[in-house]
Design a protein around this motif. Sequence first.
Motif, PDB file in Angstrom:
ATOM      1  N   PRO A  17       0.820  -1.233   0.000  1.00 22.10           N
ATOM      2  CA  PRO A  17       0.000   0.000   0.000  1.00 22.10           C
ATOM      3  C   PRO A  17       0.847   1.274   0.000  1.00 22.10           C
ATOM      4  CG  PRO A  17      -0.894  -1.585   1.559  1.00 22.10           C
ATOM      5  CD  PRO A  17       0.431  -2.144   1.101  1.00 22.10           C
ATOM      6  N   HIS A  18       1.866   1.319   0.884  1.00 23.81           N
ATOM      7  CA  HIS A  18       2.692   2.533   0.951  1.00 23.81           C
ATOM      8  C   HIS A  18       3.667   2.612  -0.219  1.00 23.81           C
ATOM      9  CE1 HIS A  18       1.341   2.080   5.167  1.00 23.81           C
ATOM     10  NE2 HIS A  18       1.283   3.394   5.108  1.00 23.81           N
ATOM     11  N   GLY A  19       4.242   1.477  -0.555  1.00 22.22           N
ATOM     12  CA  GLY A  19       5.240   1.451  -1.622  1.00 22.22           C
ATOM     13  C   GLY A  19       4.673   1.875  -2.962  1.00 22.22           C
ATOM     14  N   SER A  20       3.494   1.398  -3.278  1.00 21.35           N
ATOM     15  CA  SER A  20       2.906   1.742  -4.574  1.00 21.35           C
ATOM     16  C   SER A  20       2.586   3.232  -4.635  1.00 21.35           C
ATOM     17  CB  SER A  20       1.640   0.904  -4.821  1.00 21.35           C
ATOM     18  OG  SER A  20       0.684   1.142  -3.809  1.00 21.35           O
ATOM     19  N   ARG A  21       2.112   3.770  -3.502  1.00 23.57           N
ATOM     20  CA  ARG A  21       1.780   5.194  -3.481  1.00 23.57           C
ATOM     21  C   ARG A  21       3.052   6.033  -3.636  1.00 23.57           C
ATOM     22  NH1 ARG A  21      -0.627   6.038   1.721  1.00 23.57           N
ATOM     23  NH2 ARG A  21      -1.986   4.350   1.082  1.00 23.57           N
ATOM     24  N   ALA A  22       4.081   5.653  -2.903  1.00 30.46           N
ATOM     25  CA  ALA A  22       5.328   6.429  -2.945  1.00 30.46           C
ATOM     26  C   ALA A  22       5.972   6.376  -4.321  1.00 30.46           C
ATOM     27  CB  ALA A  22       6.289   5.897  -1.891  1.00 30.46           C
ATOM     28  N   ALA A  23       5.877   5.231  -4.947  1.00 29.65           N
ATOM     29  CA  ALA A  23       6.517   5.064  -6.250  1.00 29.65           C
ATOM     30  C   ALA A  23       5.604   5.487  -7.398  1.00 29.65           C
ATOM     31  CB  ALA A  23       6.932   3.608  -6.431  1.00 29.65           C
ATOM     32  N   LYS A  24       4.402   5.933  -7.043  1.00 32.38           N
ATOM     33  CA  LYS A  24       3.416   6.368  -8.047  1.00 32.38           C
ATOM     34  C   LYS A  24       3.129   5.249  -9.058  1.00 32.38           C
ATOM     35  CE  LYS A  24       4.204  11.360  -7.764  1.00 32.38           C
ATOM     36  NZ  LYS A  24       4.974  11.360  -6.542  1.00 32.38           N
ATOM     37  N   ARG A  25       2.974   4.054  -8.532  1.00 33.18           N
ATOM     38  CA  ARG A  25       2.602   2.902  -9.349  1.00 33.18           C
ATOM     39  C   ARG A  25       1.237   2.393  -8.891  1.00 33.18           C
ATOM     40  NH1 ARG A  25       5.751  -0.976 -12.084  1.00 33.18           N
ATOM     41  NH2 ARG A  25       7.875  -0.355 -12.514  1.00 33.18           N
ATOM     42  N   ALA A  26       0.493   1.779  -9.802  1.00 34.29           N
ATOM     43  CA  ALA A  26      -0.748   1.118  -9.401  1.00 34.29           C
ATOM     44  C   ALA A  26      -0.393   0.007  -8.419  1.00 34.29           C
ATOM     45  CB  ALA A  26      -1.461   0.547 -10.617  1.00 34.29           C
ATOM     46  N   PRO A  27      -1.228  -0.238  -7.397  1.00 37.01           N
ATOM     47  CA  PRO A  27      -0.902  -1.271  -6.410  1.00 37.01           C
ATOM     48  C   PRO A  27      -0.606  -2.631  -7.045  1.00 37.01           C
ATOM     49  CG  PRO A  27      -2.755   0.031  -5.641  1.00 37.01           C
ATOM     50  CD  PRO A  27      -2.472   0.487  -7.049  1.00 37.01           C
ATOM     51  N   CYS A  28      -1.406  -3.037  -8.029  1.00 36.05           N
ATOM     52  CA  CYS A  28      -1.184  -4.351  -8.656  1.00 36.05           C
ATOM     53  C   CYS A  28       0.158  -4.390  -9.389  1.00 36.05           C
ATOM     54  CB  CYS A  28      -2.318  -4.690  -9.626  1.00 36.05           C
ATOM     55  SG  CYS A  28      -3.900  -4.961  -8.804  1.00 36.05           S
ATOM     56  N   SER A  29       0.567  -3.252  -9.932  1.00 36.39           N
ATOM     57  CA  SER A  29       1.837  -3.180 -10.639  1.00 36.39           C
ATOM     58  C   SER A  29       3.003  -3.308  -9.657  1.00 36.39           C
ATOM     59  CB  SER A  29       1.921  -1.848 -11.406  1.00 36.39           C
ATOM     60  OG  SER A  29       3.234  -1.613 -11.861  1.00 36.39           O
ATOM     61  N   ALA A  30       2.943  -2.546  -8.552  1.00 32.53           N
ATOM     62  CA  ALA A  30       4.012  -2.607  -7.548  1.00 32.53           C
ATOM     63  C   ALA A  30       4.058  -3.988  -6.907  1.00 32.53           C
ATOM     64  CB  ALA A  30       3.779  -1.538  -6.481  1.00 32.53           C
ATOM     65  N   CYS A  31       2.897  -4.557  -6.663  1.00 29.01           N
ATOM     66  CA  CYS A  31       2.812  -5.882  -6.040  1.00 29.01           C
ATOM     67  C   CYS A  31       3.418  -6.939  -6.972  1.00 29.01           C
ATOM     68  CB  CYS A  31       1.344  -6.208  -5.745  1.00 29.01           C
ATOM     69  SG  CYS A  31       1.092  -7.793  -4.955  1.00 29.01           S
ATOM     70  N   GLY A  32       3.012  -6.909  -8.238  1.00 25.16           N
ATOM     71  CA  GLY A  32       3.505  -7.899  -9.200  1.00 25.16           C
ATOM     72  C   GLY A  32       5.012  -7.792  -9.387  1.00 25.16           C
ATOM     73  N   LEU A  33       5.494  -6.564  -9.482  1.00 24.47           N
ATOM     74  CA  LEU A  33       6.930  -6.352  -9.654  1.00 24.47           C
ATOM     75  C   LEU A  33       7.713  -6.895  -8.452  1.00 24.47           C
ATOM     76  CD1 LEU A  33       9.358  -5.044 -11.060  1.00 24.47           C
ATOM     77  CD2 LEU A  33       8.730  -2.865 -10.001  1.00 24.47           C
TER      78      LEU A  33
END
Lengths: 81, 328
Positions: free
Chosen positions: B119-135
């Motif tokens: 949740p925090h990582g995707s927001r900070a990196a300005k990525r969609a949550p599913c994108s940050a999660c998958g990566l």
Amino acid sequence: MKVTLRNPTREFEYDHGMSVQKLLNKLELNRESVLVIADGALVPGDVRLADDANVEIRSVISGGSVISGGSVISEAVEAGR
Amino acid sequence: MKCRVCREPAIIDIRRHNANFCTEHFLRLCRDQTAKAIKEFDMLDEGDRVLVAVSGGKDSLALWDILIELGYQADGLYIGLGIGDYSDESGDFARDFARQRDLKLIEVDLLREYGYDVPHGSRAAKRAPCSACGLSKRHIFDKAALDGGYDALATGHNLDDEAAVLFGNTLRWQVDYLGRQHPVLPARSGFPKKIKPLIRLYEREMAAYCVLQNIDYILEECPMAVGNKHIAYKEALNQIELQSPGSKLDFVFGFFARAAERFASSDAAIDDVLAPCTTCGAPTPSGECAFCRLAERATAAQPVRLSPRREKTSVRSGPSTPSEPDRA
């Protein structure tokens, strides 16, 4: 017949049994997207659900799916049937 | 309805096979279809060690169960993504499954090991949550499989998953992605062999398999994924399947048989430009890999709680797991 929809969990009742397929048709649910479990056992579409059956309908789509079913389910839940 | 094999009462109808099955023969069908996929796509050899990516959901737990039933040495890998109660509960299902069967489950906690959660990582990196999660998951899965010396990394992607991805990639003619869509990705420098043994089975069948095998799995879906395109594609494809049973199977396997090779050159072109990440050494087309860039942005934007020893993974049972390099 008590019916429980999962994800999110909602419950309502019918005063009579019916076939699995008829129940899915009533709720406007695609049989390819759900499993129907009656009294703990998996049941195929042609099985007639008993008047006093406990029925669970589970979405099988993963990745964020919820059973919405549109207005039909909302009305059934609100009316308690 | 009667079972096609034994004529006993059926518990499930499989419309694409125009057949119904009792419990015993449905479970056998699932194992047979998995074994067929493994053989058809040369996924595994006898005695291979497999790392199963386990989420606590129906597909990955069913896959783990089937691989064990088929006689493979299969360990599990669960990643704690930090998505609130959803992660807590899905982790419990994975642990319970492993404990009940005395299987080895490796656990990696994203926040503890890498300093951020989804949740925090995707927001900070300005990525969609599913994108940050998958990566994040891909990076950790690859690393764990390579470090552990596994012959393959197995994921619980079923036919519905593959059909939805193929549908999305075709809608946008993502030829680079189409070139990589295959049930097997061979091992390459920096990447483990990746396999999808459930490729011949529908999502509904995996849910049924879990019910019949008394495998408890998380019913709720990831709260961060609700409403994503992948789900919309699945629902659209199920409408087609309802009218024309077998359509999803034909769509995916027709692609493998008659179209996939037309996009293979796109994938080969990507291979030519890969070089080791300047931070972690994983293959990447740019100096620093996308995972390391995500981790840097994510940890810079929130308090970081790294464990004292980043290299340690928790193991529920069995021998110790390979270490990870210190990224601190």
